[in-house]
Design an enzyme around this catalytic site. Structure first.
Site, PDB file in Angstrom:
ATOM      1  N   GLY A  33      18.407  48.836 -56.589  1.00  0.00           N
ATOM      2  CA  GLY A  33      17.458  48.753 -55.474  1.00  0.00           C
ATOM      3  C   GLY A  33      16.114  48.197 -55.914  1.00  0.00           C
ATOM      4  O   GLY A  33      15.949  47.728 -57.056  1.00  0.00           O
ATOM      5  N   LEU A  46      30.205  62.197 -61.171  1.00  0.00           N
ATOM      6  CA  LEU A  46      30.141  61.140 -62.189  1.00  0.00           C
ATOM      7  C   LEU A  46      30.093  61.802 -63.558  1.00  0.00           C
ATOM      8  O   LEU A  46      29.201  62.620 -63.825  1.00  0.00           O
ATOM      9  CB  LEU A  46      28.871  60.299 -61.957  1.00  0.00           C
ATOM     10  CG  LEU A  46      28.607  59.179 -62.960  1.00  0.00           C
ATOM     11  CD1 LEU A  46      29.714  58.118 -62.914  1.00  0.00           C
ATOM     12  CD2 LEU A  46      27.246  58.515 -62.677  1.00  0.00           C
ATOM     13  N   LYS A  68      24.025  63.465 -47.074  1.00  0.00           N
ATOM     14  CA  LYS A  68      25.007  63.678 -48.159  1.00  0.00           C
ATOM     15  C   LYS A  68      24.474  63.132 -49.483  1.00  0.00           C
ATOM     16  O   LYS A  68      24.620  63.753 -50.534  1.00  0.00           O
ATOM     17  CB  LYS A  68      26.334  62.992 -47.819  1.00  0.00           C
ATOM     18  CG  LYS A  68      27.131  63.709 -46.750  1.00  0.00           C
ATOM     19  CD  LYS A  68      28.465  62.993 -46.541  1.00  0.00           C
ATOM     20  CE  LYS A  68      29.271  63.678 -45.446  1.00  0.00           C
ATOM     21  NZ  LYS A  68      30.402  62.842 -45.004  1.00  0.00           N
ATOM     22  N   TYR A  88      16.058  62.316 -43.946  1.00  0.00           N
ATOM     23  CA  TYR A  88      15.421  61.880 -45.203  1.00  0.00           C
ATOM     24  C   TYR A  88      14.438  62.944 -45.701  1.00  0.00           C
ATOM     25  O   TYR A  88      14.531  63.401 -46.844  1.00  0.00           O
ATOM     26  CB  TYR A  88      14.707  60.562 -44.937  1.00  0.00           C
ATOM     27  CG  TYR A  88      14.035  59.939 -46.135  1.00  0.00           C
ATOM     28  CD1 TYR A  88      14.780  59.380 -47.164  1.00  0.00           C
ATOM     29  CD2 TYR A  88      12.647  59.882 -46.218  1.00  0.00           C
ATOM     30  CE1 TYR A  88      14.158  58.770 -48.252  1.00  0.00           C
ATOM     31  CE2 TYR A  88      12.026  59.273 -47.298  1.00  0.00           C
ATOM     32  CZ  TYR A  88      12.775  58.722 -48.314  1.00  0.00           C
ATOM     33  OH  TYR A  88      12.151  58.127 -49.384  1.00  0.00           O
ATOM     34  N   LYS A  92      15.170  65.248 -48.914  1.00  0.00           N
ATOM     35  CA  LYS A  92      14.366  65.226 -50.150  1.00  0.00           C
ATOM     36  C   LYS A  92      13.778  66.605 -50.421  1.00  0.00           C
ATOM     37  O   LYS A  92      13.616  66.995 -51.587  1.00  0.00           O
ATOM     38  CB  LYS A  92      13.234  64.198 -50.034  1.00  0.00           C
ATOM     39  CG  LYS A  92      13.705  62.750 -50.012  1.00  0.00           C
ATOM     40  CD  LYS A  92      14.139  62.254 -51.383  1.00  0.00           C
ATOM     41  CE  LYS A  92      14.410  60.757 -51.363  1.00  0.00           C
ATOM     42  NZ  LYS A  92      14.871  60.231 -52.647  1.00  0.00           N
ATOM     43  N   GLU A 132      19.871  77.523 -64.489  1.00  0.00           N
ATOM     44  CA  GLU A 132      20.694  76.857 -65.516  1.00  0.00           C
ATOM     45  C   GLU A 132      19.855  76.206 -66.606  1.00  0.00           C
ATOM     46  O   GLU A 132      20.396  75.521 -67.464  1.00  0.00           O
ATOM     47  CB  GLU A 132      21.586  75.784 -64.858  1.00  0.00           C
ATOM     48  CG  GLU A 132      22.513  76.310 -63.769  1.00  0.00           C
ATOM     49  CD  GLU A 132      23.647  77.187 -64.302  1.00  0.00           C
ATOM     50  OE1 GLU A 132      23.819  77.257 -65.541  1.00  0.00           O
ATOM     51  OE2 GLU A 132      24.353  77.783 -63.472  1.00  0.00           O
TER      52      GLU A 132
HETATM   53  P1  NAD Z   1      16.032  50.863 -52.051  1.00  0.00           P
HETATM   54  O1  NAD Z   1      16.708  51.046 -50.745  1.00  0.00           O
HETATM   55  O2  NAD Z   1      15.650  49.488 -52.463  1.00  0.00           O
HETATM   56  O3  NAD Z   1      16.893  51.493 -53.231  1.00  0.00           O
HETATM   57  C1  NAD Z   1      17.758  52.588 -53.088  1.00  0.00           C
HETATM   58  C2  NAD Z   1      19.006  52.313 -53.915  1.00  0.00           C
HETATM   59  O4  NAD Z   1      19.897  53.447 -53.817  1.00  0.00           O
HETATM   60  C3  NAD Z   1      19.788  51.093 -53.411  1.00  0.00           C
HETATM   61  O5  NAD Z   1      20.125  50.289 -54.514  1.00  0.00           O
HETATM   62  C4  NAD Z   1      21.014  51.715 -52.744  1.00  0.00           C
HETATM   63  O6  NAD Z   1      22.114  50.845 -52.734  1.00  0.00           O
HETATM   64  C5  NAD Z   1      21.214  52.960 -53.593  1.00  0.00           C
HETATM   65  N1  NAD Z   1      21.980  54.027 -52.927  1.00  0.00           N
HETATM   66  C6  NAD Z   1      21.766  54.558 -51.691  1.00  0.00           C
HETATM   67  N2  NAD Z   1      22.680  55.521 -51.444  1.00  0.00           N
HETATM   68  C7  NAD Z   1      23.474  55.614 -52.549  1.00  0.00           C
HETATM   69  C8  NAD Z   1      24.607  56.404 -52.893  1.00  0.00           C
HETATM   70  N3  NAD Z   1      25.106  57.305 -52.055  1.00  0.00           N
HETATM   71  N4  NAD Z   1      25.186  56.221 -54.109  1.00  0.00           N
HETATM   72  C9  NAD Z   1      24.693  55.289 -54.969  1.00  0.00           C
HETATM   73  N5  NAD Z   1      23.633  54.501 -54.695  1.00  0.00           N
HETATM   74  C10 NAD Z   1      23.039  54.665 -53.491  1.00  0.00           C
HETATM   75  O7  NAD Z   1      14.748  51.811 -52.023  1.00  0.00           O
HETATM   76  P2  NAD Z   1      13.549  51.998 -53.062  1.00  0.00           P
HETATM   77  O8  NAD Z   1      12.305  51.707 -52.344  1.00  0.00           O
HETATM   78  O9  NAD Z   1      13.837  51.313 -54.341  1.00  0.00           O
HETATM   79  O10 NAD Z   1      13.592  53.580 -53.274  1.00  0.00           O
HETATM   80  C11 NAD Z   1      14.084  54.172 -54.473  1.00  0.00           C
HETATM   81  C12 NAD Z   1      13.841  55.675 -54.427  1.00  0.00           C
HETATM   82  O11 NAD Z   1      12.436  55.944 -54.355  1.00  0.00           O
HETATM   83  C13 NAD Z   1      14.482  56.389 -53.240  1.00  0.00           C
HETATM   84  O12 NAD Z   1      15.008  57.623 -53.673  1.00  0.00           O
HETATM   85  C14 NAD Z   1      13.330  56.619 -52.306  1.00  0.00           C
HETATM   86  O13 NAD Z   1      13.541  57.753 -51.498  1.00  0.00           O
HETATM   87  C15 NAD Z   1      12.174  56.802 -53.266  1.00  0.00           C
HETATM   88  N6  NAD Z   1      10.880  56.456 -52.619  1.00  0.00           N
HETATM   89  C16 NAD Z   1      10.533  55.142 -52.419  1.00  0.00           C
HETATM   90  C17 NAD Z   1       9.339  54.845 -51.784  1.00  0.00           C
HETATM   91  C18 NAD Z   1       8.907  53.416 -51.538  1.00  0.00           C
HETATM   92  O14 NAD Z   1       7.877  53.214 -50.886  1.00  0.00           O
HETATM   93  N7  NAD Z   1       9.600  52.418 -52.037  1.00  0.00           N
HETATM   94  C19 NAD Z   1       8.497  55.879 -51.350  1.00  0.00           C
HETATM   95  C20 NAD Z   1       8.895  57.196 -51.549  1.00  0.00           C
HETATM   96  C21 NAD Z   1      10.096  57.467 -52.206  1.00  0.00           C
HETATM   97  N1  UDP Z   2      29.185  67.075 -61.887  1.00  0.00           N
HETATM   98  C1  UDP Z   2      29.179  65.727 -62.117  1.00  0.00           C
HETATM   99  N2  UDP Z   2      29.145  65.299 -63.406  1.00  0.00           N
HETATM  100  C2  UDP Z   2      29.115  66.144 -64.475  1.00  0.00           C
HETATM  101  C3  UDP Z   2      29.100  67.525 -64.213  1.00  0.00           C
HETATM  102  C4  UDP Z   2      29.137  67.972 -62.906  1.00  0.00           C
HETATM  103  O1  UDP Z   2      29.206  64.922 -61.192  1.00  0.00           O
HETATM  104  O2  UDP Z   2      29.078  65.660 -65.605  1.00  0.00           O
HETATM  105  C5  UDP Z   2      29.205  67.548 -60.496  1.00  0.00           C
HETATM  106  C6  UDP Z   2      30.388  68.435 -60.213  1.00  0.00           C
HETATM  107  O3  UDP Z   2      31.325  67.698 -59.456  1.00  0.00           O
HETATM  108  C7  UDP Z   2      29.831  69.587 -59.408  1.00  0.00           C
HETATM  109  C8  UDP Z   2      28.333  69.345 -59.350  1.00  0.00           C
HETATM  110  O4  UDP Z   2      28.048  68.327 -60.291  1.00  0.00           O
HETATM  111  O5  UDP Z   2      30.306  69.535 -58.089  1.00  0.00           O
HETATM  112  C9  UDP Z   2      27.521  70.567 -59.703  1.00  0.00           C
HETATM  113  O6  UDP Z   2      27.843  70.983 -61.012  1.00  0.00           O
HETATM  114  P1  UDP Z   2      27.776  72.496 -61.417  1.00  0.00           P
HETATM  115  O7  UDP Z   2      28.155  72.607 -62.867  1.00  0.00           O
HETATM  116  O8  UDP Z   2      26.490  73.091 -61.028  1.00  0.00           O
HETATM  117  O9  UDP Z   2      28.823  73.147 -60.431  1.00  0.00           O
HETATM  118  P2  UDP Z   2      30.287  73.702 -60.616  1.00  0.00           P
HETATM  119  O10 UDP Z   2      31.053  72.630 -61.308  1.00  0.00           O
HETATM  120  O11 UDP Z   2      30.122  74.924 -61.422  1.00  0.00           O
HETATM  121  O12 UDP Z   2      30.708  73.921 -59.205  1.00  0.00           O
END
Ligand code: NAD
Ligand code: UDP
Ligand code: UDP
Length: 329
Positions: A23, A74, A102, A156, A160, A174
């Site tokens: 991003g 991951l 989510k 949003y 956050k 933890e």
């Molecule tokens: P952006 O939209 O350019 O970047 C966000 C990135 O996250 C994108 O590359 C998008 O593809 C990726 N992404 C979104 N959902 C995802 C998911 N579920 N899994 C994997 N990747 C996912 O926005 P940005 O301006 O670069 O913002 C980056 C961060 O900084 C964000 O968390 C945003 O909330 C925070 N932020 C930005 C600003 C700003 O003014 N730019 C202000 C406050 C907070």
């Molecule tokens: N998780 C992950 N990568 C890791 C370890 C955990 O994505 O290397 C994820 C995992 O799927 C879990 C979440 O992180 O749902 C929270 O992890 P935590 O150990 O707190 O929860 P638990 O596995 O005990 O439910």
């Protein structure tokens, strides 16, 4: 760019994950950490990010790009996580509010679970939106905020807010090492042309002699920081010993109407400023108090609004000629 990469000894070189690294902000962070000689992995689902933002690193031995949605777990081995994945502009995060929730909840739990397993450090890219439409001005980190929990911005803002709550729950229960940056409006090259934020909208409108669209009466305020200042702050925060939330933003505040005029003057052209319907729940004013960042990180913004805006105008000029060129071919 490759030639400038520093050589770090094994001891100093870190394995760093950047979620949302394709991003706008994330890709600038990638550049800085790669040039410093670290091993960087980007996890991005390309919702608003683009491969083009990081393509100059593809093939470098220290760089890896994962097409991954962080709502899914991951498992990789890293020392530090910069957790930036989340849509950031209002039209983008409102487009699919459930996905935004989510990403900020399940996605953040996954990154905290990863940090817990590898005993690494996680920095959350939080936002000034946690303060909502603030009754305290400028905003200090102690302020709890004023957020509508069921309004259009809630996916949003509340996403956050709970992401921050999760950071401190994992820290307490933890012993996960967390950092929380509350980022204020940031702009610069690689902002998405159509992402709908005020800086990209106004510059593109002015460059194309279209109306500059001010939502509402334009008396609402924002404070804009240039992206390189933010990247400095994020790296300083990650490597500091300070684990409470820290505001990162430029305290120079402008009304949106003034901002429209500043951009019109810098770009030139024949655009007129036009008022449009106000956005629901649009915060009336926003300016960071950066006392904490100065004290604990020795950080303050360095790039002036004029310099930052001029660099961003050049960027968008190039983007426009690039898109015209590809339309013709
Ligand atoms: P952006 O939209 O350019 O970047 C966000 C990135 O996250 C994108 O590359 C998008 O593809 C990726 N992404 C979104 N959902 C995802 C998911 N579920 N899994 C994997 N990747 C996912 O926005 P940005 O301006 O670069 O913002 C980056 C961060 O900084 C964000 O968390 C945003 O909330 C925070 N932020 C930005 C600003 C700003 O003014 N730019 C202000 C406050 C907070
Ligand atoms: N998780 C992950 N990568 C890791 C370890 C955990 O994505 O290397 C994820 C995992 O799927 C879990 C979440 O992180 O749902 C929270 O992890 P935590 O150990 O707190 O929860 P638990 O596995 O005990 O439910
Ligand atoms: N805004 C505007 N015209 C636009 C886009 C945004 O007047 O074309 C206003 C918006 O209503 C808000 C401010 O500019 O008051 C900043 O909006 P942005 O979407 O960039 O970020 P926000 O701070 O609201 O998350």
């Amino acid at each position: 760019m490759y030639h400038d990469v520093k050589f770090l000894t094994y001891k100093d070189r870190k394995r760093i994950l950047i979620t949302g690294g394709a991003g706008f902000v994330g890709s600038h962070l990638v550049d800085r950490l790669m040039l410093a000689g670290h091993e960087v992995t980007v996890a991005d689902n390309f919702f608003t990010g683009r491969k083009r933002n990081v393509e100059h690193w593809i093939g470098h031995e220290n760089f890896e790009l994962l097409h991954h949605d962080i709502v899914n777990p991951l498992y990789i081995e890293v020392d530090q996580i910069y957790h930036l994945a989340s849509p950031a502009s209002p039209p983008n995060y409102m487009y699919n509010p459930i996905k935004t929730i989510k990403t900020n909840t399940i996605g953040t739990i996954n990154m905290l679970g990863l940090a817990k397993r590898v005993r690494g450090r996680m920095l959350l890219a939080s936002t000034s939106e946690v303060y909502g439409d603030p009754e305290v001005h400028p905003q200090v980190e102690e302020y709890w905020g004023h957020v509508n929990p069921i309004g259009p911005r809630a996916c949003y803002d509340e996403g956050k807010r709970v992401a921050e709550t999760m950071c401190y729950a994992y820290k307490k229960q933890e012993k996960v090492d967390v950092r929380v940056a509350r980022i204020f409006n940031t702009f610069g090259p690689r902002m998405h042309m159509n992402d709908g934020r005020v800086v990209s909208n106004f510059i593109l409108q002015a460059l194309q002699n279209e109306s500059i669209t001010v939502y509402g009466d334009g008396t609402q305020t924002r404070s804009f920081q240039y992206v390189s200042d933010l990247v400095d702050g994020l790296i300083k925060l990650m490597n500091s010993n300070y684990s409470e939330p820290v505001n990162l933003g430029n305290p120079e505040e402008h009304t949106i109407m003034d901002f429209a005029r500043i951009i019109k003057d810098l770009v030139g052209g024949s655009s007129r400023v036009e008022k449009r319907k106000a956005m629901q729940d649009d915060p009336r004013r926003r300016r960071p108090d950066i006392t904490r960042a100065k004290k604990y990180l020795d950080w303050e913004p360095k790039v002036s609004l004029m310099i930052g805006i001029n660099r961003t105008i050049s960027y968008f000029k190039n983007e426009l000629s690039r898109s015209h060129h590809s339309e013709r071919n």
